[in-house]
Design an enzyme around this catalytic site. Structure first.
Site, PDB file in Angstrom:
ATOM      1  N   ARG A  82      36.233  40.476  47.081  1.00 57.51           N
ATOM      2  CA  ARG A  82      36.875  41.680  46.446  1.00 57.51           C
ATOM      3  C   ARG A  82      36.464  42.859  46.949  1.00 57.51           C
ATOM      4  O   ARG A  82      37.326  43.943  47.300  1.00 57.51           O
ATOM      5  CB  ARG A  82      36.689  41.821  44.830  1.00 57.51           C
ATOM      6  CG  ARG A  82      37.769  40.575  44.102  1.00 57.51           C
ATOM      7  CD  ARG A  82      37.130  40.599  42.472  1.00 57.51           C
ATOM      8  NE  ARG A  82      37.607  41.551  41.963  1.00 57.51           N
ATOM      9  CZ  ARG A  82      37.219  42.117  40.743  1.00 57.51           C
ATOM     10  NH1 ARG A  82      36.097  41.401  40.331  1.00 57.51           N
ATOM     11  NH2 ARG A  82      37.499  42.889  40.025  1.00 57.51           N
TER      12      ARG A  82
ATOM     13  N   ARG B  33      46.614  51.392  46.083  1.00 53.47           N
ATOM     14  CA  ARG B  33      45.432  50.760  46.609  1.00 53.47           C
ATOM     15  C   ARG B  33      45.651  50.710  48.104  1.00 53.47           C
ATOM     16  O   ARG B  33      44.573  50.546  48.889  1.00 53.47           O
ATOM     17  CB  ARG B  33      45.235  49.242  46.266  1.00 53.47           C
ATOM     18  CG  ARG B  33      44.851  49.581  44.817  1.00 53.47           C
ATOM     19  CD  ARG B  33      44.664  47.807  44.122  1.00 53.47           C
ATOM     20  NE  ARG B  33      44.499  47.960  42.842  1.00 53.47           N
ATOM     21  CZ  ARG B  33      43.846  46.979  42.085  1.00 53.47           C
ATOM     22  NH1 ARG B  33      43.569  45.772  42.587  1.00 53.47           N
ATOM     23  NH2 ARG B  33      43.648  47.066  40.951  1.00 53.47           N
TER      24      ARG B  33
END
Ligand SMILES: [Zn+2]
Length: 218
Positions: free
Chosen positions: A176, A94
């Site tokens: 998020r 990520r």
């Protein structure tokens, strides 16, 4: 119909982009392992392994599981016999440091061959996440508009009660997506430089996206 897949690939996409769903479907069709680091960590925690206890300690303390722990878990999974020709890595890397750590730990024979970025406009992602409901009993995923159950609030598969994950609540979704945007931009540039990146328009029906992924991966 069995499908032969030859790609060792990473799926990148914001929460709600549909990459987990597509990875599961591809795995079922082509016996290519779907390596979800989130699922693997949850399984390790549930089994109470050393790694699981270490991971749980981090999560309970509100910290991220260290990159080297996850890389070691991924490398061990990729070394298993079913992952020789192809695999789909979902949920990792990520960040740019994670991508670099992964590359350092993959042998030439197991190096990445494809990175697919699932592009979906942000308002669409917000709608997908806000309507998502998860079965508290079997884990099946539903959506109040796009994939509703026959009886509202109850799972079609097992009759369990549906819940909204706390991180799918509107106040958490914006945060998020912001984290995803800021972390992923350098990652996309990295994979573009390595000539591995393919972007797919994932704001289309799941079947259309699936057919395009099949072509990319075969
Ligand atoms: Zn269920």
């Amino acid at each position: 119909m069995a499908v032969t897949m030859k790609s060792r690939c990473v799926f990148l996409g914001a929460p709600g982009a549909g990459k987990g769903t597509q990875a599961k479907k591809l795995a079922a069709a082509g016996s290519v392992p779907h390596i979800s680091t989130g699922d693997m960590l949850r399984a390790q925690v549930a089994a109470g392994t050393t790694l699981g206890r270490q991971a749980k300690g981090c999560m309970d303390a509100g910290q991220l599981v260290p990159d080297d722990v996850i890389v070691a878990m991924v490398v061990a999974r990729i070394a298993e016999p079913d992952a020789r020709a192809a695999w789909i890595l979902d949920g990792f890397p990520r960040t740019l440091p994670q991508a670099e750590a992964l590359d350092r730990n993959l042998s030439r024979a197991s190096a990445l061959s494809l990175v697919v970025s699932f592009a979906v406009p942000e308002p669409v992602l917000v709608g997908r996440l806000a309507g998502r409901r998860t079965c508290g009993k079997c884990g099946a995923i539903w959506h109040v508009q796009n994939h509703p159950t026959r009886r509202p609030g109850l799972c079609d598969a097992c009759g369990g009660e549906l819940v909204q994950r706390s991180d799918d609540r509107p106040e958490a979704v914006g945060k998020r997506l912001e984290v995803y945007r800021s972390q992923t931009a350098p990652l996309l540039a990295y994979y573009r430089d390595h000539r591995l990146l393919r972007e797919i328009d994932a704001d289309r029906s799941p079947d259309v996206v699936y057919q395009e992924l099949l072509k990319l991966m075969q």
